[in-house]
Motif scaffolding. Structure first.
Motif, short mmCIF file in Angstrom:
data_model
loop_
_atom_site.label_atom_id
_atom_site.label_comp_id
_atom_site.label_asym_id
_atom_site.label_seq_id
_atom_site.Cartn_x
_atom_site.Cartn_y
_atom_site.Cartn_z
N UNK A 250 1.05 -1.28 0.05
CA UNK A 250 0.15 -0.24 0.04
C UNK A 250 0.91 0.94 0.09
N UNK A 251 2.02 1.30 0.82
CA UNK A 251 2.88 2.17 0.29
C UNK A 251 4.66 2.09 0.18
N UNK A 252 5.25 2.25 -0.40
CA UNK A 252 6.85 1.82 -0.17
C UNK A 252 7.45 2.60 0.36
N UNK A 253 6.98 3.01 1.26
CA UNK A 253 8.45 3.83 2.87
C UNK A 253 7.74 4.35 4.10
N UNK A 254 8.53 4.50 4.77
CA UNK A 254 8.03 4.92 5.98
C UNK A 254 9.19 6.22 6.47
N UNK A 255 8.26 7.18 7.19
CA UNK A 255 9.12 8.25 7.69
C UNK A 255 8.64 7.84 8.99
N UNK A 256 9.17 7.62 10.15
CA UNK A 256 9.77 7.54 11.40
C UNK A 256 10.57 9.13 12.25
N UNK B 85 20.81 19.83 19.93
CA UNK B 85 21.24 18.88 19.81
C UNK B 85 21.11 18.12 18.18
N UNK B 86 21.51 17.21 17.49
CA UNK B 86 20.78 17.06 16.24
C UNK B 86 20.24 15.70 16.25
N UNK B 87 19.12 16.36 16.23
CA UNK B 87 18.02 15.23 15.68
C UNK B 87 17.88 14.26 14.71
N UNK B 88 17.16 13.21 14.82
CA UNK B 88 16.72 11.83 14.25
C UNK B 88 16.05 11.44 13.38
N UNK B 89 15.77 12.04 12.32
CA UNK B 89 14.52 11.34 12.00
C UNK B 89 14.89 9.83 10.34
N UNK B 90 13.29 8.88 10.89
CA UNK B 90 14.13 7.40 10.32
C UNK B 90 12.99 7.82 9.04
N UNK B 91 14.09 7.06 7.89
CA UNK B 91 13.01 6.99 6.35
C UNK B 91 13.35 5.55 6.33
N UNK B 92 12.62 4.71 6.47
CA UNK B 92 12.51 3.11 6.37
C UNK B 92 11.87 3.14 4.44
N UNK B 93 12.68 2.14 3.34
CA UNK B 93 12.52 2.41 2.15
C UNK B 93 12.74 1.16 1.12
N UNK B 94 11.32 0.69 1.08
CA UNK B 94 11.35 -0.49 0.35
C UNK B 94 12.34 -0.67 -1.04
N UNK B 95 13.13 -1.75 -0.55
CA UNK B 95 14.72 -1.86 -1.22
C UNK B 95 14.89 -2.51 -2.57
N UNK B 96 13.05 -3.05 -2.95
CA UNK B 96 13.07 -3.58 -4.14
C UNK B 96 13.00 -2.71 -5.10
N UNK B 97 12.54 -1.33 -4.76
CA UNK B 97 12.62 -0.87 -6.31
C UNK B 97 13.11 0.43 -6.03
N UNK C 1 13.66 3.28 -7.88
CA UNK C 1 12.97 4.55 -8.53
C UNK C 1 12.32 4.88 -6.99
N UNK C 2 11.58 3.69 -6.41
CA UNK C 2 10.77 4.54 -5.14
C UNK C 2 11.66 4.83 -3.97
N UNK C 3 12.88 3.89 -3.91
CA UNK C 3 13.65 4.39 -2.70
C UNK C 3 14.13 5.42 -2.88
N UNK C 4 14.40 6.22 -4.65
CA UNK C 4 15.30 7.10 -4.75
C UNK C 4 14.63 8.42 -4.03
N UNK C 5 13.59 8.27 -5.03
CA UNK C 5 12.31 9.36 -4.70
C UNK C 5 12.05 9.65 -3.36
#
Length: 432
Positions: free
Chosen positions: A117-123, A136-148, A150-154
């Motif tokens: 349903x989605x190709x990635x997660x922003x946490x 301080x340095x804040x962290x944002x988690x980016x989880x991507x579907x590596x099977x595609x 072009x979607x990972x790159x976007x």
């Protein structure tokens, strides 16, 4: 005495002329038979005409969309702060991604990725805003579907661009600048203006497909020549590649007759693949027709003689599939188009010099995508001419062996028939 000399010279000239006419007649006859068998044989016709016409269009159409838009992404915002909402707004405003749904935890988001349903997660962790405001340095988690890819790159590049922009805005309040220009210099002292030189679209298709088009020429030629050789063996009583006949009594007649047929067909196919297909799909095309001609001529000759040399290994029509089809991907890697040439082991680089597509793909990419001239690709052109010469010699050796083998089989068969007749006569009772 002078009349005798003139008569001898006239006789020699007549013999030479007659021999030349006989040679050309046999060459044209072999060319005609090969052309006729190409049209009548459905398998050869598919590999020589239909596949070169349709396969490049299919490949180019698949990779024509070189970028993706509005890739759905799941948002897991445990911070629920103005900073995380600002990040999400900027992220969703990009044309490449879309904040499709909001989840309460990573488990829900992971389930959506599993359902495609989605190709990635922003946490965003719960302490995102507090850490950011504390300096301080804040962290944002980016989880991507590596099977595609072009979607990972976007997803990844959009999240990276938003984080850099928000980080620069945060730094402005701590720079003690007096003007906006001072703020720009303090937050971004070095501006990088990235301009793609050759692959202007930055897409996978524009970078790889021109090389694949040249490889298609080689693979279809090898398949067609191998299939034709398998058919010739299956139709021959003794499973020989060369039949017995007055037109097949010379090596040069056979080699030049068959190769001229293949060259005529693929002159048209290569012009279509290298010039028309890139135009249809807006690939980068900087090659001049003259430079393209002087590259493709030795390339086609090298591939034709390479295929005719390998045809001695084909005993049945199906064998050519086992010999050629599985080599497409390895041959593409060996060209250095999709894998860095410097990373290819020395042994495999040496092996790649035996394959015409290695130099054909490299030369075509340089003149088509980089605007190189014939002088710039002289090493590739020379290598192709060397391959064409070497494989022409090996082809002549192969067909010389085939002619000798065919004659031996014919003589053996004739001798066997004579022995049977003699035996039958001996057994026949003599009348008194």
């Amino acid at each position: 005495m002078s009349e005798t000399k003139n008569t001898t010279a006239h006789t020699n000239t007549k013999k030479a002329s007659s021999g030349l006419l006989s040679f050309l007649s046999s060459l044209c006859y072999i060319w005609w038979l090969e052309m006729k068998s190409t049209v009548k044989d459905e398998g050869v016709l598919i590999f020589f005409l239909l596949v070169p016409l349709a396969y490049p269009l299919l490949y180019s159409w698949i990779y024509n969309n070189e970028v993706v838009r509005e890739v759905p992404v799941a948002i897991v915002d445990l911070s629920h702060s103005s900073s995380s909402r600002e990040f999400i707004r900027n992220f969703d405003a990009s044309p490449d991604v879309h904040a499709a749904c909001y989840c309460n935890n990573l488990q829900e988001a992971q389930a959506l990725v599993g359902e495609q349903a989605v190709h990635g997660v922003l946490y965003f962790p719960s302490d995102f805003d507090r850490t950011l405001n504390r300096g301080d340095q804040a962290h944002v988690g980016v989880y991507c579907d590596m099977s595609l890819m072009l979607t990972y790159k976007a997803i990844y590049q959009t999240a990276l661009a938003v984080s850099l922009k928000m980080g620069a805005e945060r730094q402005k309040s701590h720079t003690f600048s007096f003007t906006e220009r001072d703020e720009e210099l303090n937050t971004e002292p070095m501006v990088v203006d990235a301009q793609p030189i050759f692959n202007t679209t930055g897409g996978y298709g524009n970078a790889i497909l021109p090389g694949v088009l040249i490889l298609i020429l080689q693979q279809t030629l090898l398949l067609g020549i191998g299939l034709s050789a398998g058919t010739a063996r299956e139709n021959n009583r003794f499973q020989d590649l060369v039949p017995i006949g007055r037109h097949y009594d010379g090596i040069m007649k056979i080699v030049l007759g068959k190769s001229s047929c293949y060259l005529m067909i693929y002159c048209v196919m290569s012009a279509y693949i290298t010039m028309a297909v890139p135009y249809f799909f807006n690939f980068t095309m900087l090659a001049r027709p003259a430079d393209l001609f002087w590259l493709l001529l030795p390339y086609l000759l090298a591939v034709i003689f390479f295929g005719m040399t390998l045809s001695c290994l084909v005993r049945y029509r199906e064998n050519v599939m086992l010999l050629v089809v599985f080599t497409s991907i390895p041959f593409l890697f060996l060209t250095g188009a999709s894998w860095p040439q410097s990373s290819i082991p020395g042994v495999w680089q040496g092996f790649s010099w035996l394959i015409p597509s290695t130099f054909g793909v490299r030369g075509y990419l340089r003149i088509a995508s980089m605007g190189a001239t014939l002088n710039d690709i002289l090493p590739e052109v020379r290598a192709l001419w060397i391959q064409a010469t070497v494989y022409f010699i090996t082809t002549c050796l192969v067909y010389r062996y085939q002619i000798i083998s065919a004659r031996k089989h014919a003589i053996s068969h004739y001798q066997m028939i004579q022995d049977r007749i003699k035996t039958a006569r001996e057994k026949k009772p003599t009348g008194k």
